[in-house]
Design a protein around this motif. Structure first.
Motif, PDB file in Angstrom:
ATOM      1  N   ALA A 167      -8.799  -2.223   7.650  1.00 52.05           N
ATOM      2  CA  ALA A 167      -7.570  -1.693   7.067  1.00 52.05           C
ATOM      3  C   ALA A 167      -7.834  -0.364   6.366  1.00 52.05           C
ATOM      4  N   ASP A 201      -2.046  -1.218   6.967  1.00 52.37           N
ATOM      5  CA  ASP A 201      -1.847  -2.336   6.051  1.00 52.37           C
ATOM      6  C   ASP A 201      -2.708  -3.543   6.450  1.00 52.37           C
ATOM      7  N   TYR A 202      -3.275  -4.192   5.459  1.00 52.08           N
ATOM      8  CA  TYR A 202      -4.146  -5.358   5.682  1.00 52.08           C
ATOM      9  C   TYR A 202      -3.454  -6.422   6.535  1.00 52.08           C
ATOM     10  N   ASN A 203      -2.193  -6.737   6.231  1.00 51.81           N
ATOM     11  CA  ASN A 203      -1.469  -7.767   6.991  1.00 51.81           C
ATOM     12  C   ASN A 203      -1.292  -7.365   8.453  1.00 51.81           C
ATOM     13  N   THR A 204      -1.109  -6.092   8.699  1.00 53.09           N
ATOM     14  CA  THR A 204      -0.997  -5.605  10.073  1.00 53.09           C
ATOM     15  C   THR A 204      -2.322  -5.794  10.798  1.00 53.09           C
ATOM     16  N   ASP A 240      -6.550   3.128   7.849  1.00 50.64           N
ATOM     17  CA  ASP A 240      -5.374   3.425   7.034  1.00 50.64           C
ATOM     18  C   ASP A 240      -4.140   2.664   7.539  1.00 50.64           C
TER      19      ASP A 240
END
Length: 93
Positions: free
Chosen positions: A36, A42-45, A40
């Motif tokens: 992530a 999002d962690y959830n993505t 760059d």
């Protein structure tokens, strides 16, 4: 496996990010947080993409829950040439 790769990287949304994830994992195993930050995104993505890649036998997680590292599977590595062909097409878009 080739059909799965075309689906993951070309036919579905997020293919470009999945290509970027695989390229980072080729350098060395990483955890979701490292990916992530490096990409760059999002962690959830990232975790969503890793789950998809895992479901299609592209990546496999380590046995540890905390800081779980992801590795490319041997099966995926046998199709590295196909991945490069697909990635070149994704890059051209």
């Amino acid at each position: 496996m080739e059909k799965a790769l075309w689906y993951l990287f070309v036919a579905s949304r997020g293919g470009a990010n999945r290509v970027r994830i695989v390229r980072r994992l080729r350098d060395r195993p990483r955890n979701a947080n490292e990916l992530a930050e490096a990409l760059d995104v999002d962690y959830n993505t990232i975790t969503h993409h890793l789950d998809m890649l895992k479901d299609h036998d592209v990546v496999e997680p380590s046995d540890h829950d905390y800081g779980k590292l992801y590795f490319l599977t041997d099966r995926f590595e046998r199709h590295a040439e196909t991945f490069e062909e697909i990635a070149a097409e994704v890059d051209a878009e």
